[in-house]
Scaffold this motif. Structure first.
Motif, PDB file in Angstrom:
ATOM      1  N   LEU A 306       0.092  -1.919 -17.464  1.00 29.06           N
ATOM      2  CA  LEU A 306      -0.037  -2.210 -16.036  1.00 29.06           C
ATOM      3  C   LEU A 306      -1.461  -1.995 -15.508  1.00 29.06           C
ATOM      4  CD1 LEU A 306       3.280  -0.731 -14.600  1.00 29.06           C
ATOM      5  CD2 LEU A 306       2.789  -3.033 -15.312  1.00 29.06           C
ATOM      6  N   VAL A 307      -2.075  -0.912 -15.900  1.00 26.94           N
ATOM      7  CA  VAL A 307      -3.398  -0.613 -15.328  1.00 26.94           C
ATOM      8  C   VAL A 307      -4.486  -1.438 -16.019  1.00 26.94           C
ATOM      9  CG1 VAL A 307      -5.089   1.207 -14.862  1.00 26.94           C
ATOM     10  CG2 VAL A 307      -2.658   1.711 -14.710  1.00 26.94           C
ATOM     11  N   ALA A 373     -12.651   9.295  -6.327  1.00 27.47           N
ATOM     12  CA  ALA A 373     -12.285   8.211  -5.420  1.00 27.47           C
ATOM     13  C   ALA A 373     -13.139   6.992  -5.736  1.00 27.47           C
ATOM     14  CB  ALA A 373     -12.530   8.662  -3.981  1.00 27.47           C
ATOM     15  N   GLY A 374     -12.542   5.826  -5.558  1.00 26.58           N
ATOM     16  CA  GLY A 374     -13.304   4.598  -5.768  1.00 26.58           C
ATOM     17  C   GLY A 374     -13.065   3.966  -7.116  1.00 26.58           C
ATOM     18  N   ASN A 375     -12.517   4.732  -8.068  1.00 26.35           N
ATOM     19  CA  ASN A 375     -12.217   4.169  -9.386  1.00 26.35           C
ATOM     20  C   ASN A 375     -10.755   3.728  -9.361  1.00 26.35           C
ATOM     21  OD1 ASN A 375     -11.408   3.812 -12.104  1.00 26.35           O
ATOM     22  ND2 ASN A 375     -13.142   5.040 -12.771  1.00 26.35           N
ATOM     23  N   GLN A 376     -10.560   2.419  -9.124  1.00 29.80           N
ATOM     24  CA  GLN A 376      -9.191   1.923  -8.904  1.00 29.80           C
ATOM     25  C   GLN A 376      -8.301   2.141 -10.114  1.00 29.80           C
ATOM     26  OE1 GLN A 376      -7.946  -1.386  -6.747  1.00 29.80           O
ATOM     27  NE2 GLN A 376      -9.955  -1.904  -5.972  1.00 29.80           N
ATOM     28  N   GLU A 379      -7.188   5.692 -10.199  1.00 27.00           N
ATOM     29  CA  GLU A 379      -6.228   5.963  -9.124  1.00 27.00           C
ATOM     30  C   GLU A 379      -4.841   5.441  -9.506  1.00 27.00           C
ATOM     31  OE1 GLU A 379      -7.781   4.462  -5.436  1.00 27.00           O
ATOM     32  OE2 GLU A 379      -9.650   5.566  -5.692  1.00 27.00           O
ATOM     33  N   LYS A 380      -4.808   4.279 -10.135  1.00 24.11           N
ATOM     34  CA  LYS A 380      -3.505   3.733 -10.559  1.00 24.11           C
ATOM     35  C   LYS A 380      -2.898   4.599 -11.664  1.00 24.11           C
ATOM     36  CE  LYS A 380      -4.844  -1.009  -9.666  1.00 24.11           C
ATOM     37  NZ  LYS A 380      -5.292  -2.210 -10.354  1.00 24.11           N
ATOM     38  N   GLN A 383      -1.285   7.483 -10.047  1.00 23.32           N
ATOM     39  CA  GLN A 383      -0.030   7.144  -9.362  1.00 23.32           C
ATOM     40  C   GLN A 383       1.107   6.946 -10.359  1.00 23.32           C
ATOM     41  OE1 GLN A 383      -0.710   3.843  -6.607  1.00 23.32           O
ATOM     42  NE2 GLN A 383      -2.658   4.759  -6.078  1.00 23.32           N
ATOM     43  N   MET A 384       0.787   6.394 -11.524  1.00 26.11           N
ATOM     44  CA  MET A 384       1.838   6.201 -12.536  1.00 26.11           C
ATOM     45  C   MET A 384       2.258   7.535 -13.150  1.00 26.11           C
ATOM     46  SD  MET A 384       0.777   2.600 -14.289  1.00 26.11           S
ATOM     47  CE  MET A 384       2.337   2.456 -15.145  1.00 26.11           C
ATOM     48  N   LYS A 400      -7.986  12.405  -4.373  1.00 27.22           N
ATOM     49  CA  LYS A 400      -9.177  11.631  -4.744  1.00 27.22           C
ATOM     50  C   LYS A 400     -10.375  12.238  -4.026  1.00 27.22           C
ATOM     51  CE  LYS A 400      -6.471   8.341  -3.556  1.00 27.22           C
ATOM     52  NZ  LYS A 400      -5.947   7.082  -3.036  1.00 27.22           N
ATOM     53  N   LEU A 401     -11.376  12.571  -4.806  1.00 30.15           N
ATOM     54  CA  LEU A 401     -12.548  13.235  -4.235  1.00 30.15           C
ATOM     55  C   LEU A 401     -13.815  12.485  -4.616  1.00 30.15           C
ATOM     56  CD1 LEU A 401     -11.744  16.954  -5.117  1.00 30.15           C
ATOM     57  CD2 LEU A 401     -11.565  15.912  -2.875  1.00 30.15           C
TER      58      LEU A 401
ATOM     59  N   GLN B  33       8.258   2.251  -8.561  1.00 30.19           N
ATOM     60  CA  GLN B  33       7.500   1.314  -9.415  1.00 30.19           C
ATOM     61  C   GLN B  33       8.472   0.550 -10.313  1.00 30.19           C
ATOM     62  OE1 GLN B  33       4.756   3.923 -11.435  1.00 30.19           O
ATOM     63  NE2 GLN B  33       3.724   4.489  -9.542  1.00 30.19           N
ATOM     64  N   ARG B  35       8.339  -1.256 -13.052  1.00 35.35           N
ATOM     65  CA  ARG B  35       7.255  -1.494 -14.019  1.00 35.35           C
ATOM     66  C   ARG B  35       7.437  -2.750 -14.857  1.00 35.35           C
ATOM     67  NH1 ARG B  35       5.522   4.559 -16.052  1.00 35.35           N
ATOM     68  NH2 ARG B  35       4.959   5.318 -13.982  1.00 35.35           N
ATOM     69  N   GLU B  52       0.430  -4.457  -8.394  1.00 36.27           N
ATOM     70  CA  GLU B  52       0.135  -4.355  -9.833  1.00 36.27           C
ATOM     71  C   GLU B  52       0.932  -3.267 -10.539  1.00 36.27           C
ATOM     72  OE1 GLU B  52      -1.754  -2.744  -7.064  1.00 36.27           O
ATOM     73  OE2 GLU B  52      -3.205  -4.259  -7.660  1.00 36.27           O
ATOM     74  N   LEU B  53       1.501  -2.332  -9.757  1.00 38.45           N
ATOM     75  CA  LEU B  53       2.343  -1.305 -10.371  1.00 38.45           C
ATOM     76  C   LEU B  53       3.829  -1.617 -10.194  1.00 38.45           C
ATOM     77  CD1 LEU B  53       0.491   2.042  -9.448  1.00 38.45           C
ATOM     78  CD2 LEU B  53       0.157   0.541 -11.402  1.00 38.45           C
ATOM     79  N   LEU B 213     -12.117   3.308   0.586  1.00 34.68           N
ATOM     80  CA  LEU B 213     -12.916   4.124  -0.336  1.00 34.68           C
ATOM     81  C   LEU B 213     -12.029   5.010  -1.197  1.00 34.68           C
ATOM     82  CD1 LEU B 213     -15.732   5.279   2.095  1.00 34.68           C
ATOM     83  CD2 LEU B 213     -15.958   3.642   0.253  1.00 34.68           C
ATOM     84  N   GLY B 214     -10.718   4.929  -0.958  1.00 37.80           N
ATOM     85  CA  GLY B 214      -9.789   5.763  -1.727  1.00 37.80           C
ATOM     86  C   GLY B 214      -9.698   7.171  -1.187  1.00 37.80           C
ATOM     87  N   LEU B 215     -10.172   7.400   0.046  1.00 34.57           N
ATOM     88  CA  LEU B 215     -10.209   8.764   0.580  1.00 34.57           C
ATOM     89  C   LEU B 215      -9.289   8.955   1.777  1.00 34.57           C
ATOM     90  CD1 LEU B 215     -14.054   9.167   0.332  1.00 34.57           C
ATOM     91  CD2 LEU B 215     -12.410  10.483  -0.968  1.00 34.57           C
ATOM     92  N   ARG B 229      -7.056  -1.834  -0.510  1.00 37.07           N
ATOM     93  CA  ARG B 229      -7.821  -1.576  -1.740  1.00 37.07           C
ATOM     94  C   ARG B 229      -7.943  -2.772  -2.668  1.00 37.07           C
ATOM     95  NH1 ARG B 229      -9.083   3.332  -4.249  1.00 37.07           N
ATOM     96  NH2 ARG B 229     -10.884   2.028  -4.499  1.00 37.07           N
ATOM     97  N   GLU B 232     -11.013  -5.093  -2.766  1.00 36.27           N
ATOM     98  CA  GLU B 232     -12.264  -4.698  -3.411  1.00 36.27           C
ATOM     99  C   GLU B 232     -12.575  -5.568  -4.625  1.00 36.27           C
ATOM    100  OE1 GLU B 232     -13.504  -0.168  -3.372  1.00 36.27           O
ATOM    101  OE2 GLU B 232     -12.719  -0.806  -5.285  1.00 36.27           O
TER     102      GLU B 232
END
Lengths: 538, 266
Positions: A306-307, A373-376, A379-380, A383-384, A400-401, B33, B35, B52-53, B213-215, B229, B232
């Motif tokens: 998925l990711v 944060a910002g790395n999609q 992040e996915k 979540q999984m 996310k920091l 999800q 999947r 996507e999930l 920004l994911g924050l 998101r 992006e």
């Protein structure tokens, strides 16, 4: 004149016979500003790519076969029980500014490299290098003797770009296929063909084939994609899975999935005694059963599918299959098995009650995972993992920091519970990972800077890493490091999740491209690359 | 003009109802999800497809609407109360308090709010439940957003302090507190109302920026910010374009209603 014309026609016919095209400009992007053009000070990927294309080295690690091949050193032999190396240098080699290359340049380079005032990052790999003894018995012979044996010594010379001792241009005089012709900060770096380059192809024709390389400094990956699709760029060295699938639909010949790369994603629990965490949480994280249970509860196949859209594989351990020699083929990724996870947790005193997991002291099991944060993709992944752990009654809070905040937490304040980050092994040799595996090391992320090993298995890893570093026989070194990988797989200080595939895009107009999973991916054989005639004419 | 105003009101009202009862339109949990069905197209089971999930896009959009649409007014109220307190007292009392308040306002306005939010957020406890993260995110936005409103309120109170109305009230022997409550605050109420209305879309956008920004709001809870998101990557399916569309409509409607109410006040 007649003689000149004859030679010219012979060269032309030879080129026509091989079908090789000369000339043209190769264009691709660097994702950050190069920090230096001095080959000895390289510490960032952009500078590393430029060094690869411009600097001459004594020994090169072939990016395709991962074997050593002679470059400026015609031959070499390791001497003094691994404490030294004697080089026989190639003759009639000249720097890009016309100054001749000799043993004196190698001696000058090594002296400069080990100058404590220079703080050269490459010098750290040669342990005890500051007291190296350099001898030049002849103009084409150099012998280096170190105070102690250096494991994998020959490979280290792949990172040492030779400087000229005589050229007024110093580090800008190049022995590689190109030299830096122009640098426009924030915009581009232009490389021009080194007309003195010593290498010839199988037909004896001059190399490199391309006249110049234009490296755009471009952080925006969307812009890079648009320019590639327009034909303004010839290469994208790192393509995301989403872009890969998009390009595959429209330009199927342009994209290549090279298989597992050296990059993987992993998570770990904070086991540092200095961590400001409740004692019961420290107890969870220090429990091998707990860590193994979490590992068994994560569905790695789903993460890959998925990711990464299938462009990844479940990770086996610290070494990717892309690292052919050091990968331990006996290791298997931890299989997805929630039942086994619950069994392991049961053995460690945890119990599942009404869908919530509790420890022996009836604390509900809940912890946080920090990621940047910002790395999609990351992040996915988080979540999984969150949903996977929910299935065994664990609540995971994804935090996310900003990257600097993460670095501060994992290396200074230790105020975190678990962390999800990526790992890139640039160097194939495990010696480069000493700063991760030794319990006293600062990058021993789960519990850094230990005065003495906190656990027997960490003590065993310390011993094995020291043993492999002192051993010169590659097979014995491999056996030691295989054991380290097995301990890591058993004790799970790091939960290796996925190994990403190396995805590249190469314009169909670029000939002889044979991208490698190792850096600099598509341009590792830069001197052999050629552009199609229609592109050269443009 | 009236028709547009009516349309804007109807849109916001409808979305507010959806935000209050998202369960009326979907029964799929927003965090589940599926999947085996990632990036599924529009279907009866998934009216807007899946992400996507494999999560139901409709469910995430509805619950995300609830988060953004209900939390932003709370944040706007918080910042307006702070603005009324600081700006009102500074304008009315004057002297050292006014100078200190102006300095604080200038300082707050000169800070890059996005970096400030990122910095403050990095210092928060890590184990925040998702719902609490909503309150924290919007609370921070509200706490950091009072300065520009306070400046306007201060200017209004300053004008009123010298007005005949207040001079007469003081001459009648009313205390400062009574003058402030009985005469000054009722007169700056239109300013405060306008500030409150103008802040709501601004805070919705602020959360969207943070989310992008994911924050923003913590996973797996959706908000308009984290639903944006996928933008992006530039590779968004049509069914994912609802979040930016609704965000745009809500922001435009809010601004339109604020502007038109200003016309009515004038």
């Amino acid at each position: 004149m007649k003689r000149f014309l004859t030679v010219f026609s012979m060269v032309c016919s030879a080129i026509a016979a091989t079908g090789t095209q000369y000339g043209g400009e190769l264009r691709f992007c660097l994702y950050s500003e190069p920090r230096t053009f001095n080959p000895l000070l390289v510490a960032d990927t952009s500078s590393e790519a430029i060094r690869y294309m411009t600097a001459g080295v004594l020994i090169r690690v072939n990016r395709q076969t991962q074997e050593l091949q002679p470059e400026l050193a015609a031959s070499w032999r390791v001497v003094s029980q691994g404490r030294g190396i004697a080089f026989k240098l190639r003759r009639n080699v000249t720097f890009s500014d016309g100054t001749p290359f000799s043993a004196e340049d190698v001696a000058y380079t090594m002296r400069t490299l080990f100058d404590p005032n220079l703080h050269a990052p490459t010098a750290d790999s040669f342990r005890g290098g500051t007291s190296v003894k350099i001898e030049t018995p002849a103009a084409d012979e150099v012998t280096l003797t170190f105070p102690m044996p250096v494991a994998g010594l020959e490979r280290l010379f792949d990172q040492v770009g030779i400087l000229s001792s005589k050229s007024p241009k110093k580090e800008m005089a190049s022995l590689g296929p190109f030299y830096v012709a122009q640098y426009k900060p924030g915009s581009e770096v232009d490389l021009s063909r080194n007309s003195y380059y010593w290498k010839r192809d199988a037909q004896g024709l001059r190399l490199p084939r391309i006249d110049s390389v234009r490296l755009y400094i471009q952080q925006n990956r969307d812009m890079e994609l648009i320019r590639f699709q327009r034909g303004e760029l010839n290469i994208i060295n790192a393509v995301s899975p989403e872009v890969f699938d998009q390009l595959q639909a429209h330009m199927p010949t342009a994209v290549r999935d090279l298989g597992p790369s050296l990059e993987s994603e992993m998570m770990w629990f904070n086991q540092s005694p200095k961590a400001p965490l409740p004692a019961y949480k420290k107890q969870w994280f220090q429990s091998r059963e707990f860590r193994r249970a979490i590992s068994a509860a994560v569905n790695r196949e789903d993460l890959c599918r998925l990711v990464y859209r299938g462009h990844a594989r479940p990770a086996e351990g610290p070494i990717s299959p892309a690292n052919r020699f050091w990968f331990d083929a006996g290791l298997k990724p931890h299989p997805y098995d929630p039942k086994e996870a619950l069994d392991l947790l049961g053995k460690a005193g945890f119990r599942l009650q009404d869908g919530q997991l509790y420890d022996a002291q009836s604390h509900a099991v809940e912890f946080s995972i920090i990621t940047n944060a910002g790395n999609q993709a990351r992040e996915k992944l988080a979540q999984m993992i969150q949903q996977d752990l929910k299935a065994i009654g664990i609540r995971l809070n994804v935090v996310k920091l900003d990257y600097s905040a993460i670095i501060d937490r994992i290396s200074q304040s230790f105020d975190y519970e678990s962390c999800l980050l990526g790992l890139t092994n640039v160097d194939l040799d495990p010696d480069a990972q000493m700063n991760v595996w030794l319990s006293s090391a600062s990058n021993h992320q789960w519990n850094p800077n230990q005065v003495s090993p906190a656990t027997p298995w960490e003590a065993e890893i310390d011993g094995l890493m020291q043993a492999q570093a002192a051993e010169l026989n590659p097979a014995k070194r491999k056996a030691y490091f295989d054991k380290v990988q097995e301990i890591v797989s058993q004790e799970v200080p790091f939960l290796y999740l996925v190994t990403r595939n190396a995805l590249v895009a190469v314009s169909p107009s670029l000939q002889n491209a044979n991208p490698s999973v190792l850096r600099p991916q598509a341009v590792w054989n830069i001197e052999m690359l050629a552009l199609a005639p229609e592109v050269v004419k443009k | 003009m009236k028709a547009i105003r009516y349309l804007a009101q109807m849109l916001l009202l409808t979305l507010l109802l959806v935000a209050l009862w998202p369960g009326a339109l979907t029964r799929t949990p927003y965090d589940r999800q599926f999947r085996e069905l990632p990036n599924a197209p529009v279907s009866r089971q998934f009216p807007l497809g899946t992400d996507e999930l494999g999560r139901d896009r409709l469910s995430r959009l509805l619950y995300g609407t609830r988060v953004s649409l209900l939390a932003a007014p709370v944040a706007a109220l918080l910042s307006t109360i702070l603005a009324a307190l600081v700006g009102g007292l500074a304008g009315f009392l004057g002297g050292w308090f006014d100078r200190a308040a102006v300095a604080a306002i200038d300082l707050m306005l000169s800070l890059p709010w996005l970096f400030l939010l990122i910095m403050v957020r990095a210092m928060l406890p890590l184990n925040l439940p998702a719902m609490l993260s909503v309150l924290v995110t919007f609370g921070l936005i509200g706490l950091l957003g009072w300065a520009s409103a306070a400046r306007i309120v201060r200017a209004g109170c300053r004008t009123l302090r010298c007005s005949d109305l207040v001079v007469q009230a003081r001459a009648s022997g009313l205390s400062n507190g009574r003058v402030l409550v009985k005469h000054v605050l009722p007169n700056v109420r239109p300013i405060l109302t306008a500030q409150l209305r103008a802040s709501i879309p601004i805070y919705i956008l602020a959360e969207a920026n943070l989310g992008l920004l994911g924050l923003g709001v913590a996973d797996p809870l959706p908000s308009w910010g984290n639903l944006l998101r996928p933008l992006e990557s530039g590779l968004i399916p049509n069914s994912a374009a609802w979040a930016p569309l609704i965000l745009m409509l809500v922001v435009v409607s809010c601004f339109y209603l604020t502007q038109s109410s200003e016309v009515v006040v004038r």
